[in-house]
Design a protein around this motif. Structure first.
Motif, PDB file in Angstrom:
ATOM      1  N   GLY A   1     -21.946 -43.431  17.387  1.00  0.00           N
ATOM      2  CA  GLY A   1     -21.567 -42.430  18.370  1.00  0.00           C
ATOM      3  C   GLY A   1     -20.748 -42.958  19.535  1.00  0.00           C
ATOM      4  O   GLY A   1     -20.365 -42.184  20.414  1.00  0.00           O
ATOM      5  N   ARG A   2     -20.461 -44.242  19.557  1.00  0.00           N
ATOM      6  CA  ARG A   2     -19.692 -44.843  20.646  1.00  0.00           C
ATOM      7  C   ARG A   2     -18.274 -45.162  20.154  1.00  0.00           C
ATOM      8  O   ARG A   2     -18.037 -45.269  18.945  1.00  0.00           O
ATOM      9  N   PRO A   3     -17.337 -45.349  21.067  1.00  0.00           N
ATOM     10  CA  PRO A   3     -15.966 -45.673  20.644  1.00  0.00           C
ATOM     11  C   PRO A   3     -15.879 -46.945  19.812  1.00  0.00           C
ATOM     12  O   PRO A   3     -14.999 -47.073  18.960  1.00  0.00           O
ATOM     13  N   GLU A   4     -16.803 -47.894  20.060  1.00  0.00           N
ATOM     14  CA  GLU A   4     -16.766 -49.157  19.333  1.00  0.00           C
ATOM     15  C   GLU A   4     -17.624 -49.139  18.070  1.00  0.00           C
ATOM     16  O   GLU A   4     -17.943 -50.190  17.493  1.00  0.00           O
TER      17      GLU A   4
END
Length: 361
Positions: free
Chosen positions: A158-161
């Motif tokens: 769920g995070r950009p990374e």
């Protein structure tokens, strides 16, 4: 009583087999009963019996109970002589849930490390490519490791990374045993073995695959031809008659065998066997096609892949004459112009099955 528990004169007098049936999802619930009718008739003709243990495992069970099969499902299958599978998959459930909840655990727990996929031109069926010739190909696919390993994971969901990694797994034992099976099969046919590879681009696993397959082929005395998978895919379409036995990793074998089946007319005719060659565990037999939700419930599914898988199962059980009788039955029906819609005909599942039954006696 299972053949695995019969010995001596008892086995000769009472040839009986216990087969677990998992019709599964979609058209599996249509083609499996059709194949069972034909196998039962062949069994009566050849003097043996089949005890079918029906398992209501699949996506419907998942919707009710949250699992594709019971927690002790593998234990329930372990004492049988074989597993007859239809299809797995439903549009509303992710494929990795359905496959890893049923099909793949069976393959791995029972060390079904050979996935055998024969494809040849059947009577009355036109190939989908020009100048195909009269080809007869067997793809021997490594079935329990390779690119489909369980090693991997995801992080930072769920995070950009967010990331994911998948680790291919090639062991010397795993490559050796599937290569040995393929080489022995090739030796019994033309003596030619093609190995699917990609060692020009995959720097570690594929050169290792090449080395081990080469060692096995040399020991078996067969002629080995390593071919890069992209070139092999093109060759499958352009010159399928140039291929005989192909050994391939899990991913390459999966894709290539579907391509060969399509070239031969329809993926609906292609069978497969998930084999534990030593016989320590039951083997599993299924068509290559999936659950085909777009036509499920319409009664128009092609049962040839399931019938051919049944013939492979009979041969594996030692009932070679029965396997030949069943194969001849669906080949005669095709030769007489009885074909389902995927093959350009108008017969439905019931019509084709009835035609096969008429030709089995």
């Amino acid at each position: 009583m299972s053949m695995s528990r019969l010995t001596g004169s008892t086995a000769a007098a009472e040839r009986a087999y216990t087969i677990d049936v998992i019709a599964g999802d979609g058209i599996g619930t249509e083609v499996v009963p059709a194949a069972i009718k034909c196998i039962d008739q062949v069994a009566r003709c050849e003097g043996f019996t089949v005890d079918w243990r029906h398992r209501d495992w699949g996506s419907e069970r998942y919707r009710k109970d949250g699992a594709m099969m019971p927690a002790d499902g593998l234990e329930q299958l372990a004492d049988g002589d074989g597993i007859f599978l239809g299809a797995v998959g439903a549009p509303d459930i992710p494929d990795h849930v359905t496959l890893w909840g049923l099909l793949i655990p069976i393959r791995r727990e029972f060390l079904q490390y050979v996935n055998l996929r024969p494809v040849r031109l059947l009577p009355g069926i036109e190939p989908r490519v020009r100048d195909a010739g009269n080809f007869d190909i067997v793809v021997v696919r490594e079935n329990v490791e390779g690119e489909y390993s369980e090693i991997g994971g995801r992080a930072y969901r769920g995070r950009p990374e967010e990331m994911a990694f998948q680790q291919a797994l090639f062991t010397r034992e795993g490559v050796t045993r599937v290569a040995k099976y393929a080489a022995e099969l090739a030796a019994s046919r033309t003596g030619r073995l093609v190995s699917a590879t990609k060692s020009n681009g995959i720097i570690h696993s594929m050169p290792f695959w090449d080395e081990v397959v080469s060692e096995v082929a040399t020991s078996a005395g067969v002629t080995l031809e390593p071919v890069l998978i992209d070139a092999l895919a093109a060759r499958t379409v352009l010159r399928p008659q140039s291929l005989d036995v192909v050994v391939a990793s899990n991913l390459f074998g999966d894709i290539l065998s579907d391509l060969v089946a399509a070239v031969a007319g329809s993926i609906g005719v292609a069978p497969s066997a998930n084999l534990n060659p030593p016989g320590d565990y039951p083997s599993m037999f299924e068509p290559v096609h999936g659950s085909a939700p777009d036509i499920a419930g319409q009664g128009i599914a092609n049962p040839v892949g399931q019938l051919w898988a049944g013939a492979m199962m009979l041969e594996h059980l030692g009932e070679a004459r029965a396997a030949q009788r069943l194969t001849a039955g669906f080949e005669k029906a095709l030769a007489d112009g009885i074909r389902t819609r995927d093959l350009g005909g108008s017969a439905d599942t019931h019509d084709f099955t009835a035609a096969v039954l008429e030709r089995l006696s």
